[in-house]
Write a protein that holds these residues in place. Structure first.
Motif, short mmCIF file in Angstrom:
data_model
loop_
_atom_site.label_atom_id
_atom_site.label_comp_id
_atom_site.label_asym_id
_atom_site.label_seq_id
_atom_site.Cartn_x
_atom_site.Cartn_y
_atom_site.Cartn_z
N ASP A 1 -2.88 -20.93 -7.39
CA ASP A 1 -4.24 -20.96 -7.91
C ASP A 1 -5.07 -19.82 -7.33
OD1 ASP A 1 -6.19 -22.02 -9.58
OD2 ASP A 1 -7.04 -23.28 -8.00
N PHE A 2 -4.42 -18.65 -7.19
CA PHE A 2 -5.12 -17.49 -6.61
C PHE A 2 -5.77 -16.63 -7.68
CE2 PHE A 2 -5.68 -13.49 -4.36
CZ PHE A 2 -6.18 -13.95 -3.16
N CYS A 3 -5.12 -16.51 -8.83
CA CYS A 3 -5.68 -15.71 -9.93
C CYS A 3 -4.88 -16.01 -11.20
CB CYS A 3 -5.63 -14.21 -9.62
SG CYS A 3 -3.95 -13.55 -9.50
N SER A 4 -5.41 -15.53 -12.33
CA SER A 4 -4.67 -15.46 -13.60
C SER A 4 -4.43 -16.78 -14.31
CB SER A 4 -3.33 -14.75 -13.41
OG SER A 4 -3.51 -13.50 -12.81
N ASN A 5 -5.02 -17.88 -13.87
CA ASN A 5 -4.83 -19.11 -14.63
C ASN A 5 -6.15 -19.62 -15.23
OD1 ASN A 5 -5.82 -19.94 -12.22
ND2 ASN A 5 -4.13 -21.31 -11.70
N GLY A 6 -7.04 -18.67 -15.51
CA GLY A 6 -8.25 -19.00 -16.25
C GLY A 6 -8.06 -18.53 -17.69
N CYS A 7 -8.77 -17.48 -18.06
CA CYS A 7 -8.67 -16.95 -19.43
C CYS A 7 -7.36 -16.20 -19.67
CB CYS A 7 -9.84 -16.03 -19.72
SG CYS A 7 -9.78 -14.45 -18.83
N GLY A 8 -6.76 -15.68 -18.61
CA GLY A 8 -5.48 -14.98 -18.75
C GLY A 8 -5.59 -13.51 -19.11
N LEU A 9 -6.79 -13.02 -19.31
CA LEU A 9 -6.94 -11.61 -19.71
C LEU A 9 -6.48 -10.64 -18.62
CD1 LEU A 9 -10.36 -11.64 -21.59
CD2 LEU A 9 -8.07 -11.36 -22.56
N CYS A 10 -6.48 -11.08 -17.39
CA CYS A 10 -6.08 -10.18 -16.30
C CYS A 10 -4.58 -10.09 -16.12
CB CYS A 10 -6.71 -10.64 -14.99
SG CYS A 10 -6.13 -12.28 -14.48
N GLU B 1 -7.40 -7.68 -3.32
CA GLU B 1 -7.20 -8.99 -2.69
C GLU B 1 -5.92 -9.65 -3.21
OE1 GLU B 1 -11.76 -10.49 -1.84
OE2 GLU B 1 -11.00 -10.62 -3.88
N VAL B 2 -5.67 -9.50 -4.49
CA VAL B 2 -4.45 -10.07 -5.08
C VAL B 2 -3.22 -9.40 -4.45
CG1 VAL B 2 -3.10 -10.25 -7.19
CG2 VAL B 2 -5.57 -10.69 -7.25
N GLN B 3 -3.27 -8.09 -4.34
CA GLN B 3 -2.15 -7.36 -3.75
C GLN B 3 -1.90 -7.81 -2.31
OE1 GLN B 3 -2.67 -3.19 -2.58
NE2 GLN B 3 -0.93 -2.73 -3.90
N ALA B 4 -2.96 -7.94 -1.53
CA ALA B 4 -2.83 -8.35 -0.13
C ALA B 4 -2.25 -9.76 -0.03
CB ALA B 4 -4.18 -8.27 0.57
N GLY C 1 -12.74 -14.41 -9.39
CA GLY C 1 -13.58 -13.56 -8.55
C GLY C 1 -12.79 -12.83 -7.48
N ARG C 2 -11.53 -12.50 -7.79
CA ARG C 2 -10.68 -11.81 -6.82
C ARG C 2 -10.41 -10.39 -7.29
NH1 ARG C 2 -9.61 -16.08 -3.24
NH2 ARG C 2 -8.72 -17.90 -4.23
N THR C 3 -10.57 -9.45 -6.36
CA THR C 3 -10.24 -8.07 -6.71
C THR C 3 -8.72 -7.91 -6.73
OG1 THR C 3 -10.19 -7.30 -4.42
CG2 THR C 3 -12.34 -7.27 -5.55
N PHE C 4 -8.28 -6.86 -7.42
CA PHE C 4 -6.84 -6.60 -7.46
C PHE C 4 -6.34 -6.26 -6.06
CE2 PHE C 4 -7.31 -5.20 -12.15
CZ PHE C 4 -7.32 -6.53 -12.55
N MET D 1 -17.56 7.22 -13.83
CA MET D 1 -17.23 6.14 -14.75
C MET D 1 -16.50 5.01 -14.04
SD MET D 1 -18.44 7.12 -17.64
CE MET D 1 -17.62 6.43 -19.08
N ALA D 2 -16.53 5.00 -12.69
CA ALA D 2 -15.80 3.98 -11.95
C ALA D 2 -16.29 2.59 -12.31
CB ALA D 2 -15.91 4.22 -10.46
N GLY D 3 -17.56 2.48 -12.75
CA GLY D 3 -18.10 1.18 -13.08
C GLY D 3 -17.45 0.55 -14.29
N ASN D 4 -16.77 1.34 -15.08
CA ASN D 4 -16.13 0.81 -16.28
C ASN D 4 -14.67 0.42 -16.04
OD1 ASN D 4 -18.43 1.15 -17.78
ND2 ASN D 4 -17.89 3.23 -18.38
N LYS D 5 -14.21 0.54 -14.83
CA LYS D 5 -12.81 0.22 -14.54
C LYS D 5 -12.62 -1.29 -14.38
CE LYS D 5 -10.81 4.36 -13.90
NZ LYS D 5 -9.92 4.69 -12.83
N VAL D 6 -11.42 -1.72 -14.67
CA VAL D 6 -11.03 -3.12 -14.47
C VAL D 6 -10.41 -3.22 -13.08
CG1 VAL D 6 -9.62 -5.02 -15.32
CG2 VAL D 6 -10.61 -3.36 -16.93
N THR D 7 -11.02 -4.05 -12.21
CA THR D 7 -10.58 -4.09 -10.82
C THR D 7 -10.43 -5.51 -10.28
OG1 THR D 7 -12.86 -3.97 -10.04
CG2 THR D 7 -11.68 -1.87 -10.27
N ARG D 8 -10.57 -6.51 -11.15
CA ARG D 8 -10.52 -7.88 -10.62
C ARG D 8 -10.15 -8.91 -11.68
NH1 ARG D 8 -15.04 -9.20 -7.71
NH2 ARG D 8 -15.45 -7.00 -7.40
N CYS D 9 -9.71 -10.06 -11.18
CA CYS D 9 -9.60 -11.26 -12.01
C CYS D 9 -10.98 -11.89 -11.99
CB CYS D 9 -8.55 -12.22 -11.44
SG CYS D 9 -8.56 -13.85 -12.22
N ILE D 10 -11.65 -11.84 -13.11
CA ILE D 10 -13.04 -12.30 -13.17
C ILE D 10 -13.11 -13.82 -12.98
CG2 ILE D 10 -15.05 -12.52 -14.68
CD1 ILE D 10 -14.05 -9.86 -15.99
#
Ligand code: FES
Length: 74
Positions: free
Chosen positions: A38-47, A18-21, A13-16, A1-10
């Motif tokens: 402007d690396f992540c989280s300032n689009g829809c904000g769902l992440c 990449e965000v951590q690094a 287009g950054r994986t978590f 079920m790994a395909g159903n996991k949340v792993t990125r800021c859509i």
């Protein structure tokens, strides 16, 4: 079920991973700082709840809604 996991800021287009690094490299400890870069989280904000967990616990893969469940336990 790994395909159903949340792993990125859509929106960015950054994986978590990449965000951590990026956060470690630039000594970033908040979502607001990541947004200022402007690396992540300032689009829809769902992440944002997921990114907060990435920054605090280092977790990189989540079931959908998992951070919200943690918030409701406390
Ligand atoms: S998924 Fe990260 S801002 Fe939309």
């Amino acid at each position: 079920m790994a395909g159903n996991k949340v792993t990125r800021c859509i929106c960015h287009g950054r994986t978590f991973k990449e965000v951590q690094a990026f956060a470690r490299k630039h000594q970033i400890h908040s979502v607001e700082e990541l947004q200022q870069h402007d690396f992540c989280s300032n689009g829809c904000g769902l992440c944002i709840p997921y990114i907060k967990e990435v920054l605090t616990s280092g977790q990189l893969s989540f079931f959908p809604g998992e951070p919200f469940q943690k918030d409701s336990v406390s």
